[in-house]
Design an enzyme around this catalytic site. Sequence first.
Site, PDB file in Angstrom:
ATOM      1  N   SER A 257      32.759  41.125  48.564  1.00  0.00           N
ATOM      2  CA  SER A 257      33.983  40.873  49.327  1.00  0.00           C
ATOM      3  C   SER A 257      35.018  41.987  49.320  1.00  0.00           C
ATOM      4  CB  SER A 257      34.649  39.587  48.839  1.00  0.00           C
ATOM      5  OG  SER A 257      34.021  38.495  49.453  1.00  0.00           O
TER       6      SER A 257
ATOM      7  N   LYS B  60      45.719  40.015  47.810  1.00  0.00           N
ATOM      8  CA  LYS B  60      44.878  38.956  48.383  1.00  0.00           C
ATOM      9  C   LYS B  60      45.396  37.584  47.937  1.00  0.00           C
ATOM     10  CE  LYS B  60      39.923  37.745  48.753  1.00  0.00           C
ATOM     11  NZ  LYS B  60      38.532  38.168  48.439  1.00  0.00           N
TER      12      LYS B  60
ATOM     13  N   SER C  80      35.026  38.607  52.082  1.00  0.00           N
ATOM     14  CA  SER C  80      36.169  37.735  52.250  1.00  0.00           C
ATOM     15  C   SER C  80      37.517  38.459  52.205  1.00  0.00           C
ATOM     16  CB  SER C  80      36.139  36.654  51.172  1.00  0.00           C
ATOM     17  OG  SER C  80      36.321  37.215  49.894  1.00  0.00           O
TER      18      SER C  80
HETATM   19  N1  GLN Z   1      30.054  36.956  51.342  1.00  0.00           N
HETATM   20  C1  GLN Z   1      29.724  36.447  50.054  1.00  0.00           C
HETATM   21  C2  GLN Z   1      29.931  34.960  50.012  1.00  0.00           C
HETATM   22  O1  GLN Z   1      30.246  34.412  50.998  1.00  0.00           O
HETATM   23  C3  GLN Z   1      30.548  37.122  48.989  1.00  0.00           C
HETATM   24  C4  GLN Z   1      31.923  36.638  48.954  1.00  0.00           C
HETATM   25  C5  GLN Z   1      32.744  37.300  47.887  1.00  0.00           C
HETATM   26  O2  GLN Z   1      32.396  38.351  47.373  1.00  0.00           O
HETATM   27  N2  GLN Z   1      33.838  36.642  47.523  1.00  0.00           N
HETATM   28  O3  GLN Z   1      29.791  34.325  49.010  1.00  0.00           O
END
Ligand code: GLN
Length: 483
Positions: free
Chosen positions: A179, A80, A155
């Site tokens: 995410s 990532k 994400s």
């Molecule tokens: N969807 C969540 C957010 O937007 C979690 C994102 C994540 O785990 N990096 O914060």
Amino acid sequence: MAEPLHTLGAAELGRRLASRDLTSRALAEALLARAASRRELGAFNSLDADDLLRQADAADARRAGGRSLGPLDGIPVAIKDNIAVRGQPLTCSSRMLAGYVSPYDSAVAERLRAAGALLMGRLNMDEFAMGSSTETSATGLARNPWDPARTPGGSSGGSAACLASGQAPLALGSDTGGSIRQPASHCGLVGLKPTYGLVSRHGLVAFASSLDQIGPMARSVDDCELLLAALAGPDARDMTCLAADARAPRVLPADRKPRLGVPRALLEGVAPGVRKAFDDALGVYRAEGCELVDVDLPSAALAVPAYYVVATAEASSNLARYDGIRYGHRAARDGDIVALMSQSRAEGFGAEVKRRILLGTFVLSAGFADAYYGKALAARARIREEYLGALARVDALATPTVPSSAFRLGEKAADPLQMYLEDLFTIPANLAGLPALSVPSGLDGALPVGLHLVGPPLGEGLLLGLARRLERATGLAHRVAQP
Ligand code: GLN
């Protein structure tokens, strides 16, 4: 060799490499070809083919000299784009970091290199990991290989798109509120968020430091476990990383049936197809002799609001360093330094990141911190207490991973609240620091759906064992989307 290389899992590839039926170079070349043919999925922000082939040749040379660094030696792991790899771009899918090249390896990159794994490419993601669909990425859309009109989730959407389309057998994600697990669910993968502190965050670009964890994603439970073993370990450079003597794993008791807790009150509003896959999964566990126990988690409803206070507060502080002076994009404009910084931030950050910074700055501001931040911390403590209480009575807590299957691109982009609810089931594990995973539980039409399991601290092995039982029953391992 009947099946194409890009459909094989890491464990199988490891066997073929060990028996010299396969070279790491042939594998890397096959995956590069696959990646080139699936570019429209937007999985990678960048992919340095020469660098990958160099690593493959080094692995082959080691092997030819009779040396192997272990089960991951010679196997590509896609990374990532918020995890530092020396000499490679580190953009977090943000204009703010466009052109930035990392001068050092993250702890996980070091560990993977030591295990002989090939560090492959830079995976697309929501900007600074803020989002649930990869639509906040400044580097372009990522698509769900099972239906390219839909999101792969986020994400870590690039990680999920990469795996589900067979561009790599293993990938790293990061998980602050879901995410790793939400994209795993949407793309038919196994994704695990480790216990907070199991994996070093050194070299992970910080979003919300008290919640962030790096974790493994793969197409099977075995592969996920293999990658986790390489990632986990102490690291003095991350003061929240657990010491060597604080890592005794929690295992399933041998003398009784596993107990699964089901918080029924939380399941309202789950989409019918997701609910069916969930009920089917519970049926599998019942048939396996597991005991299903109703549990009550009344404070779980506070998790999403508490998260959006805690995570944004930490983000507003962590992202202060991107000002065009210390780090990040610098606006062309000259003049006074405050104007330069604010113009740089205005140009460098996308809308969602700005929303988080504004929210986080607000909840920490004088006169409001007690009302918002203080309260969120209290809710967080209560959630942790409730989860630990429930996990004293059961071995794991089961829900769907996401209330619905993958949505169409654009469908939720204009509605942050709908987007935030994607993480209803995943966020409590981050707030409580507990390990949690998503494993494929079935299909909603053609779309994959995951089961979410949360375990006690250091209960990763226990969760993987439970996930393996479901995987065996569903047969939903090693699935790669055609074409
Ligand atoms: N969807 C969540 C957010 O937007 C979690 C994102 C994540 O785990 N990096 O914060």
